[in-house]
Design a protein around this motif. Structure first.
Motif, mmCIF file in Angstrom:
data_model
loop_
_atom_site.group_PDB
_atom_site.id
_atom_site.type_symbol
_atom_site.label_atom_id
_atom_site.label_comp_id
_atom_site.label_asym_id
_atom_site.label_seq_id
_atom_site.Cartn_x
_atom_site.Cartn_y
_atom_site.Cartn_z
ATOM 1 N N PHE A 1 -12.725 5.765 4.248
ATOM 2 C CA PHE A 1 -12.652 4.325 3.983
ATOM 3 C C PHE A 1 -12.466 3.541 5.269
ATOM 4 O O PHE A 1 -12.953 2.435 5.425
ATOM 5 C CB PHE A 1 -11.502 4.097 3.020
ATOM 6 C CG PHE A 1 -11.309 2.679 2.552
ATOM 7 C CD1 PHE A 1 -10.166 2.335 1.875
ATOM 8 C CD2 PHE A 1 -12.257 1.703 2.788
ATOM 9 C CE1 PHE A 1 -9.978 1.052 1.432
ATOM 10 C CE2 PHE A 1 -12.084 0.421 2.360
ATOM 11 C CZ PHE A 1 -10.936 0.101 1.680
ATOM 12 N N GLY B 1 -7.298 0.365 -8.552
ATOM 13 C CA GLY B 1 -6.818 1.532 -7.817
ATOM 14 C C GLY B 1 -5.616 1.229 -6.953
ATOM 15 O O GLY B 1 -5.159 0.087 -6.847
ATOM 16 N N ALA C 1 -2.082 6.197 -1.246
ATOM 17 C CA ALA C 1 -3.335 5.443 -1.156
ATOM 18 C C ALA C 1 -3.945 5.625 0.218
ATOM 19 O O ALA C 1 -5.164 5.763 0.370
ATOM 20 C CB ALA C 1 -3.083 3.971 -1.436
ATOM 21 N N GLY D 1 -3.456 0.525 -3.654
ATOM 22 C CA GLY D 1 -3.750 -0.269 -2.480
ATOM 23 C C GLY D 1 -3.658 -1.752 -2.744
ATOM 24 O O GLY D 1 -3.264 -2.186 -3.821
ATOM 25 N N MET E 1 -17.006 1.692 -5.981
ATOM 26 C CA MET E 1 -15.580 1.981 -6.109
ATOM 27 C C MET E 1 -15.408 3.474 -6.339
ATOM 28 O O MET E 1 -16.301 4.140 -6.872
ATOM 29 C CB MET E 1 -14.949 1.221 -7.289
ATOM 30 C CG MET E 1 -14.763 -0.264 -7.080
ATOM 31 S SD MET E 1 -13.568 -0.972 -8.278
ATOM 32 C CE MET E 1 -14.268 -0.489 -9.839
ATOM 33 N N LEU F 1 -7.613 7.023 0.926
ATOM 34 C CA LEU F 1 -8.599 6.231 1.647
ATOM 35 C C LEU F 1 -9.147 6.986 2.839
ATOM 36 O O LEU F 1 -10.334 6.924 3.151
ATOM 37 C CB LEU F 1 -7.989 4.898 2.112
ATOM 38 C CG LEU F 1 -7.519 3.949 1.012
ATOM 39 C CD1 LEU F 1 -6.948 2.683 1.617
ATOM 40 C CD2 LEU F 1 -8.656 3.636 0.070
ATOM 41 N N CYS G 1 -12.189 5.787 -7.952
ATOM 42 C CA CYS G 1 -10.831 5.765 -8.525
ATOM 43 C C CYS G 1 -10.225 4.360 -8.463
ATOM 44 O O CYS G 1 -9.031 4.191 -8.207
ATOM 45 C CB CYS G 1 -9.924 6.760 -7.810
ATOM 46 S SG CYS G 1 -10.406 8.482 -8.065
ATOM 47 N N ILE H 1 -10.767 2.056 -6.289
ATOM 48 C CA ILE H 1 -10.612 1.539 -4.930
ATOM 49 C C ILE H 1 -11.984 1.151 -4.386
ATOM 50 O O ILE H 1 -12.908 1.973 -4.383
ATOM 51 C CB ILE H 1 -9.959 2.601 -4.009
ATOM 52 C CG1 ILE H 1 -8.573 2.973 -4.547
ATOM 53 C CG2 ILE H 1 -9.859 2.074 -2.579
ATOM 54 C CD1 ILE H 1 -7.928 4.112 -3.814
ATOM 55 N N ASP I 1 -7.027 -8.296 -8.580
ATOM 56 C CA ASP I 1 -6.814 -7.030 -7.880
ATOM 57 C C ASP I 1 -7.702 -5.941 -8.452
ATOM 58 O O ASP I 1 -8.016 -5.942 -9.641
ATOM 59 C CB ASP I 1 -5.365 -6.552 -8.017
ATOM 60 C CG ASP I 1 -4.407 -7.362 -7.159
ATOM 61 O OD1 ASP I 1 -3.204 -7.259 -7.392
ATOM 62 O OD2 ASP I 1 -4.877 -8.093 -6.272
ATOM 63 N N ALA J 1 -6.296 -4.033 -2.104
ATOM 64 C CA ALA J 1 -7.607 -4.686 -2.134
ATOM 65 C C ALA J 1 -7.679 -5.708 -3.272
ATOM 66 O O ALA J 1 -7.250 -5.432 -4.394
ATOM 67 C CB ALA J 1 -8.714 -3.656 -2.277
ATOM 68 N N ASN K 1 -0.515 -5.231 -7.975
ATOM 69 C CA ASN K 1 -1.625 -4.332 -8.238
ATOM 70 C C ASN K 1 -1.913 -4.259 -9.737
ATOM 71 O O ASN K 1 -1.010 -4.073 -10.540
ATOM 72 C CB ASN K 1 -1.290 -2.936 -7.708
ATOM 73 C CG ASN K 1 -2.532 -2.132 -7.407
ATOM 74 O OD1 ASN K 1 -3.571 -2.694 -7.127
ATOM 75 N ND2 ASN K 1 -2.412 -0.834 -7.463
ATOM 76 N N LEU L 1 0.844 -1.200 0.000
ATOM 77 C CA LEU L 1 0.000 0.000 0.000
ATOM 78 C C LEU L 1 0.872 1.240 0.000
ATOM 79 O O LEU L 1 1.734 1.412 0.849
ATOM 80 C CB LEU L 1 -0.902 -0.007 1.239
ATOM 81 C CG LEU L 1 -1.800 1.196 1.419
ATOM 82 C CD1 LEU L 1 -2.773 1.278 0.255
ATOM 83 C CD2 LEU L 1 -2.538 1.113 2.743
#
Length: 442
Positions: free
Chosen positions: A19, A190, A10, A192, A115, A14, A117, A119, A187, A194, A182, A6
């Motif tokens: 977030f 964005g 980011a 991060g 979501m 977030l 961007c 994320i 994945d 996630a 990423n 990350l």
């Protein structure tokens, strides 16, 4: 795949998006909490599954990855017998809250406002438990009505906040615990760490949806053990932009009869474009009459000492035989989950389907058909009318040969098979119902 760390930017983004979630206390003891798995099961519509244990034999797993690097557990996904998707988190670190969702494509997920961007925003996911739980496992349920509208291969995003402050995502994982880079498969695009993972319906073997059992004499002295023929079915209804179909799997489990049968079902023609995989299809009276098993004696032959199969525990076990039929549907089709079709048997009293010496007759399931005179018989001992065919909306243990059904299921006959009769079991019902080799398996 290696998962990117990350980036600092980011984290700022977030935070700006709110977030992060407020961390909950880890002080609460497990003993003070209700079982989350039981609670999740109660939230799902399992009220009709009281007749027996419905196996969850479709299971696809992902890793639960904390901080983008550490594998702390699993996220298991499986379809239950009614088409619901169960998402089960299991973690070595206590779980405080969970959020999950399903989607067909990233574009669709973004268009739904979940979501920003690239994320994902867990507080906008459709399925969640945000209250303090401090548990090691938790199950969320995606209803069958949602699952049926998804394509065969769809995506699952599963997020958890842990007691130590870490945030974890379900995703693919390698033995050294490092996960995908990423932007790679699995994945989000964005910044991060996630991740999401895929679920494939066609990998799944649905749990038993229905059990059908017959007494096969018409207006004669049936012995009321309801094992002359036992058929189980698995039903998977798919309805999305590209596909509308009904996948049916029928399993011949037991045959406690000297007669032979053909197992069939009928379904209104409206909305059915074609029938694939059937032994035979007859078009008449506005219905398709579909033959699944041409001969139940061929599917489940008797043993050396008995003409029956899988009703006498001391006799050799016959492996159940499965047949699958697919109904290709169109927009005129209306799905009825409680009665997706009308099962019935054609009985050959000669003992051989190749010999149509009369009488030959059809027997349906009481409460499913509207065909008068084709689903009940009068029992001479008490003069009462009982169904030839019964339906249990789950897996079910049928009575052993010559065992009246009211032995293991005391309210079955006295209530004329009122709803949920199968959930009222005698204390010794295991010894009165069939299991191979006399092994009492629930």
């Amino acid at each position: 795949m290696n998962l990117a760390k990350l980036k600092a930017s980011a984290g700022l983004l977030l935070s700006a998006l709110a977030f992060s979630f407020t961390l909950q206390s880890c002080a609460k003891k497990e003993a003070d909490l209700p079982s989350p798995v039981m609670e999740a099961t109660e939230q799902a519509d399992f009220t009709s599954l009281q007749g027996g244990t419905t196996p969850l034999d479709c299971s696809q797993s992902a890793c639960l990855i904390a901080g983008g690097r550490t594998n702390v557990g699993t996220v298991n996904t499986e379809l239950d017998g009614k088409g619901n998707l169960l998402i089960t988190y299991t973690s070595r670190v206590r779980i405080e809250e969970v959020h999950a969702d399903v989607f067909s494509t990233l574009n669709a997920f973004s268009a739904a406002g979940k979501m920003f961007c690239g994320i994902p925003l867990p507080n906008r996911f459709a399925y969640e438990q945000s209250s303090c739980r401090s548990v090691y496992t938790y199950t969320l349920t995606v209803p069958a009505s949602v699952v049926s509208c998804l394509p065969t291969n769809f995506n699952v995003v599963a997020y958890a906040e842990l007691c130590n402050g870490q945030k974890a995502w379900g995703g693919s994982c390698t033995p050294n615990q490092n996960c995908g880079s990423n932007g790679g498969p699995g994945d989000f695009p964005g910044l991060g760490y996630a991740t999401y993972f895929s679920f494939e319906k066609k990998q799944c073997s649905q749990g038993v949806s229905f059990t059908y059992a017959w007494e096969d004499l018409i207006n004669q002295y049936n012995d009321l053990d309801y094992n002359d023929l036992v058929i189980q079915s698995k039903v998977l209804y798919t309805n999305n932009a590209s596909t509308k179909k009904l996948d049916l799997t029928f399993i011949a489990q037991a045959r406690g009869a000297s007669f032979d049968h053909k197992f069939k079902f009928r379904i209104p023609k409206t909305g059915v474009s074609s029938v694939v995989g059937a032994a035979a299809v007859e078009d008449r009276d506005g219905y398709y009459y579909v033959t699944v098993f041409e001969s139940t004696k061929t599917a489940l032959p008797g043993t050396a000492n008995h003409v029956t199969a899988n009703t006498v525990a001391t006799e050799p076990y016959r492996t159940p035989v499965a047949k699958s039929v697919t109904l290709v549907l169109n927009n005129s089709y209306a799905y009825n989950s409680a009665k997706p079709y009308e099962p019935f048997i054609t009985v050959y009293s000669s003992g051989n389907v190749a010999d149509p010496t009369p009488p030959v007759y059809d027997l349906y399931v009481k409460g499913i058909t509207n065909r008068a005179g084709m689903d009940t018989f009068v029992y001479p001992a008490d003069g009462k009318t009982y169904p030839n065919g019964i339906m249990i909306p789950a897996d079910w243990r049928w009575p052993s040969e010559m065992q009246i059904i009211s032995g293991p299921y005391p309210t079955s006959l006295s209530t004329f098979f009122a709803p949920n009769w199968f959930s009222n079991k005698a204390t010794n019902y295991l010894s009165l119902t069939y299991s191979p080799g006399n092994i009492q398996v629930q």
